[in-house]
Design an enzyme around this catalytic site. Structure first.
Site, PDB file in Angstrom:
ATOM      1  NE  ARG A   1       7.816  -2.947   5.987  1.00 11.84           N
ATOM      2  CZ  ARG A   1       6.506  -2.801   6.211  1.00 11.84           C
ATOM      3  NH1 ARG A   1       5.760  -2.124   5.348  1.00 11.84           N
ATOM      4  NH2 ARG A   1       5.954  -3.342   7.270  1.00 11.84           N
TER       5      ARG A   1
ATOM      6  NE  ARG B   1      -4.192  -1.421  10.375  1.00  6.50           N
ATOM      7  CZ  ARG B   1      -3.153  -0.896   9.737  1.00  6.50           C
ATOM      8  NH1 ARG B   1      -3.191   0.333   9.291  1.00  6.50           N
ATOM      9  NH2 ARG B   1      -2.089  -1.620   9.530  1.00  6.50           N
TER      10      ARG B   1
ATOM     11  NE  ARG C   1       6.516  -0.854   9.826  1.00  5.67           N
ATOM     12  CZ  ARG C   1       5.356  -0.804   9.172  1.00  5.67           C
ATOM     13  NH1 ARG C   1       5.291  -0.184   7.998  1.00  5.67           N
ATOM     14  NH2 ARG C   1       4.281  -1.350   9.662  1.00  5.67           N
TER      15      ARG C   1
ATOM     16  CE  LYS D   1      -1.991  -1.202   3.902  1.00  4.25           C
ATOM     17  NZ  LYS D   1      -1.253  -2.447   4.220  1.00  4.25           N
TER      18      LYS D   1
ATOM     19  NE  ARG E   1       2.283  -5.227  11.007  1.00  9.68           N
ATOM     20  CZ  ARG E   1       3.307  -5.110  10.166  1.00  9.68           C
ATOM     21  NH1 ARG E   1       4.451  -5.694  10.429  1.00  9.68           N
ATOM     22  NH2 ARG E   1       3.178  -4.410   9.058  1.00  9.68           N
TER      23      ARG E   1
HETATM   24  P1  AP5 Z   1       4.879  -1.709   1.863  1.00  9.91           P
HETATM   25  O1  AP5 Z   1       4.547  -0.794   0.726  1.00  9.91           O
HETATM   26  O2  AP5 Z   1       5.677  -1.137   2.995  1.00  9.91           O
HETATM   27  O3  AP5 Z   1       3.538  -2.438   2.385  1.00  9.91           O
HETATM   28  P2  AP5 Z   1       2.301  -1.874   3.168  1.00  9.91           P
HETATM   29  O4  AP5 Z   1       1.073  -2.450   2.555  1.00  9.91           O
HETATM   30  O5  AP5 Z   1       2.366  -0.387   3.286  1.00  9.91           O
HETATM   31  O6  AP5 Z   1       2.546  -2.623   4.568  1.00  9.91           O
HETATM   32  P3  AP5 Z   1       2.609  -2.072   6.077  1.00  9.91           P
HETATM   33  O7  AP5 Z   1       3.342  -3.112   6.886  1.00  9.91           O
HETATM   34  O8  AP5 Z   1       3.148  -0.687   6.135  1.00  9.91           O
HETATM   35  O9  AP5 Z   1       1.133  -2.145   6.447  1.00  9.91           O
HETATM   36  P4  AP5 Z   1       0.494  -2.207   7.786  1.00  9.91           P
HETATM   37  O10 AP5 Z   1      -0.893  -2.047   7.368  1.00  9.91           O
HETATM   38  O11 AP5 Z   1       0.756  -3.395   8.621  1.00  9.91           O
HETATM   39  O12 AP5 Z   1       1.252  -1.080   8.646  1.00  9.91           O
HETATM   40  P5  AP5 Z   1       0.906   0.449   8.952  1.00  9.91           P
HETATM   41  O13 AP5 Z   1       2.148   1.217   8.852  1.00  9.91           O
HETATM   42  O14 AP5 Z   1      -0.286   0.885   8.197  1.00  9.91           O
HETATM   43  O15 AP5 Z   1       5.664  -2.973   1.235  1.00  9.91           O
HETATM   44  C1  AP5 Z   1       6.125  -4.018   2.065  1.00  9.91           C
HETATM   45  C2  AP5 Z   1       7.454  -4.560   1.493  1.00  9.91           C
HETATM   46  O16 AP5 Z   1       7.223  -5.185   0.243  1.00  9.91           O
HETATM   47  C3  AP5 Z   1       8.526  -3.481   1.218  1.00  9.91           C
HETATM   48  O17 AP5 Z   1       9.780  -4.007   1.521  1.00  9.91           O
HETATM   49  C4  AP5 Z   1       8.400  -3.200  -0.283  1.00  9.91           C
HETATM   50  O18 AP5 Z   1       9.625  -2.785  -0.850  1.00  9.91           O
HETATM   51  C5  AP5 Z   1       7.952  -4.552  -0.816  1.00  9.91           C
HETATM   52  N1  AP5 Z   1       7.013  -4.445  -1.926  1.00  9.91           N
HETATM   53  C6  AP5 Z   1       5.967  -3.581  -2.005  1.00  9.91           C
HETATM   54  N2  AP5 Z   1       5.277  -3.773  -3.154  1.00  9.91           N
HETATM   55  C7  AP5 Z   1       5.930  -4.791  -3.800  1.00  9.91           C
HETATM   56  C8  AP5 Z   1       5.704  -5.433  -5.049  1.00  9.91           C
HETATM   57  N3  AP5 Z   1       4.677  -5.082  -5.836  1.00  9.91           N
HETATM   58  N4  AP5 Z   1       6.534  -6.429  -5.412  1.00  9.91           N
HETATM   59  C9  AP5 Z   1       7.580  -6.797  -4.603  1.00  9.91           C
HETATM   60  N5  AP5 Z   1       7.850  -6.209  -3.413  1.00  9.91           N
HETATM   61  C10 AP5 Z   1       7.031  -5.213  -3.026  1.00  9.91           C
HETATM   62  O19 AP5 Z   1       0.454   0.340  10.498  1.00  9.91           O
HETATM   63  C11 AP5 Z   1       1.393   0.037  11.492  1.00  9.91           C
HETATM   64  C12 AP5 Z   1       0.701  -0.001  12.849  1.00  9.91           C
HETATM   65  O20 AP5 Z   1       0.144   1.295  13.162  1.00  9.91           O
HETATM   66  C13 AP5 Z   1      -0.486  -0.972  12.968  1.00  9.91           C
HETATM   67  O21 AP5 Z   1      -0.068  -2.300  13.247  1.00  9.91           O
HETATM   68  C14 AP5 Z   1      -1.261  -0.342  14.140  1.00  9.91           C
HETATM   69  O22 AP5 Z   1      -0.653  -0.615  15.375  1.00  9.91           O
HETATM   70  C15 AP5 Z   1      -1.099   1.158  13.870  1.00  9.91           C
HETATM   71  N6  AP5 Z   1      -2.169   1.667  12.992  1.00  9.91           N
HETATM   72  C16 AP5 Z   1      -2.035   2.196  11.747  1.00  9.91           C
HETATM   73  N7  AP5 Z   1      -3.219   2.554  11.237  1.00  9.91           N
HETATM   74  C17 AP5 Z   1      -4.144   2.241  12.191  1.00  9.91           C
HETATM   75  C18 AP5 Z   1      -5.559   2.334  12.244  1.00  9.91           C
HETATM   76  N8  AP5 Z   1      -6.274   2.816  11.200  1.00  9.91           N
HETATM   77  N9  AP5 Z   1      -6.178   1.920  13.358  1.00  9.91           N
HETATM   78  C19 AP5 Z   1      -5.493   1.434  14.410  1.00  9.91           C
HETATM   79  N10 AP5 Z   1      -4.148   1.292  14.429  1.00  9.91           N
HETATM   80  C20 AP5 Z   1      -3.477   1.694  13.306  1.00  9.91           C
HETATM   81 MG    MG Z   2       2.727   0.934   4.891  1.00  8.80          MG
END
Ligand code: AP5
Ligand code: MG
Length: 209
Positions: free
Chosen positions: A122, A88, A155, A13, A166
């Site tokens: 990552r 979420r 991370r 994402k 997660r």
């Molecule tokens: P990346 O683009 O980083 O993936 P992502 O979908 O953004 O994954 P996240 O881990 O950031 O999502 P998340 O939802 O768990 O965490 P968030 O930060 O939102 O890509 C991942 C890897 O794959 C990278 O190495 C990239 O290079 C590679 N890649 C990407 N695309 C690729 C492709 N097409 N082909 C090959 N490789 C690829 O949330 C973190 C924490 O914050 C949560 O756990 C929670 O505690 C809190 N939080 C955030 N939002 C909320 C909410 N709305 N409500 C409550 N708590 C929340």
């Molecule tokens: Mg992300």
């Protein structure tokens, strides 16, 4: 254009949001990035949420909803926005519907095995916000950001135990949003398995208003 990027952790994402945001002149609003910045800066919010993020649980709805409502009141969303990682939960989605309208919800579809490979490889640069992968998207100089030269880090929530939690949290609390937005006629599935360029190119034609 007001977009939500929905999908499991590691689906890409953030990667795709960074690739397309300038094309539409819209900001990328990642609640995870906002929380991580607050933790880094040791703000009261950061202190409150640090252990929650490390474990992979969700920050309580009241905190997250208020934060997004305030962020969407900023002037830079005049052309729209990409919401990445919000909503979420069903209560978050309902609250969001009370203070904005959504044009599309993009659902990133990917299998569990690929998610685990992506998250374990990552590496991120905290200051530039750039996202790398040891195999799929390595930096030019191993261990350092191409843009700022800062050291890349893993991370805390990309460690194995937190990843498993997660994925579980996603299935229980976030996956129900697929049906929620599908019923509203807003959901567009996207195959998130191919390379980032292919995923970004396949997304653009879906975004016709
Ligand atoms: P990346 O683009 O980083 O993936 P992502 O979908 O953004 O994954 P996240 O881990 O950031 O999502 P998340 O939802 O768990 O965490 P968030 O930060 O939102 O890509 C991942 C890897 O794959 C990278 O190495 C990239 O290079 C590679 N890649 C990407 N695309 C690729 C492709 N097409 N082909 C090959 N490789 C690829 O949330 C973190 C924490 O914050 C949560 O756990 C929670 O505690 C809190 N939080 C955030 N939002 C909320 C909410 N709305 N409500 C409550 N708590 C929340
Ligand atoms: Mg992300």
């Amino acid at each position: 254009m007001n977009l939500i990027f929905l999908g499991p952790p590691g689906a890409g994402k953030g990667t795709i949001a960074i690739m397309i945001k300038d094309r539409f002149s819209i900001p990328h609003i990642s609640t995870g990035d906002i929380f991580r910045a607050a933790i880094k800066n040791e703000t009261p919010l950061g202190k409150q949420v640090k252990s929650i993020l490390t474990s992979g649980d969700l920050v309580p709805d009241e905190i997250t909803i208020k934060l997004v409502e305030e962020r969407l009141a900023c002037d830079d969303i005049v052309n729209g926005y990409i919401l990445d990682g919000f909503p979420r939960t069903i209560p978050q989605a309902k609250a969001l519907g009370n203070f904005t309208h959504i044009d599309y919800v993009i659902n990133f579809v990917i299998n569990r095995e690929s998610i685990i490979k992506r998250l374990s490889g990552r590496r991120i640069a905290k200051d530039s916000g750039k996202i790398y992968h040891l195999v799929n998207n390595p930096p030019k100089r191993e261990g350092f950001c191409d843009e700022t030269g800062e050291p890349l880090i893993q991370r805390d929530d990309d460690k194995e135990e937190a990843v498993i939690n997660r994925l579980d949290v996603y299935e229980k609390q976030t996956a129900p949003l697929i049906d929620y937005y599908s019923t509203m006629g807003l959901l567009q599935d996207i195959d998130a398995a191919p390379s980032p360029k292919v995923v970004a190119d396949s997304l653009i034609p879906l975004l016709k208003l």
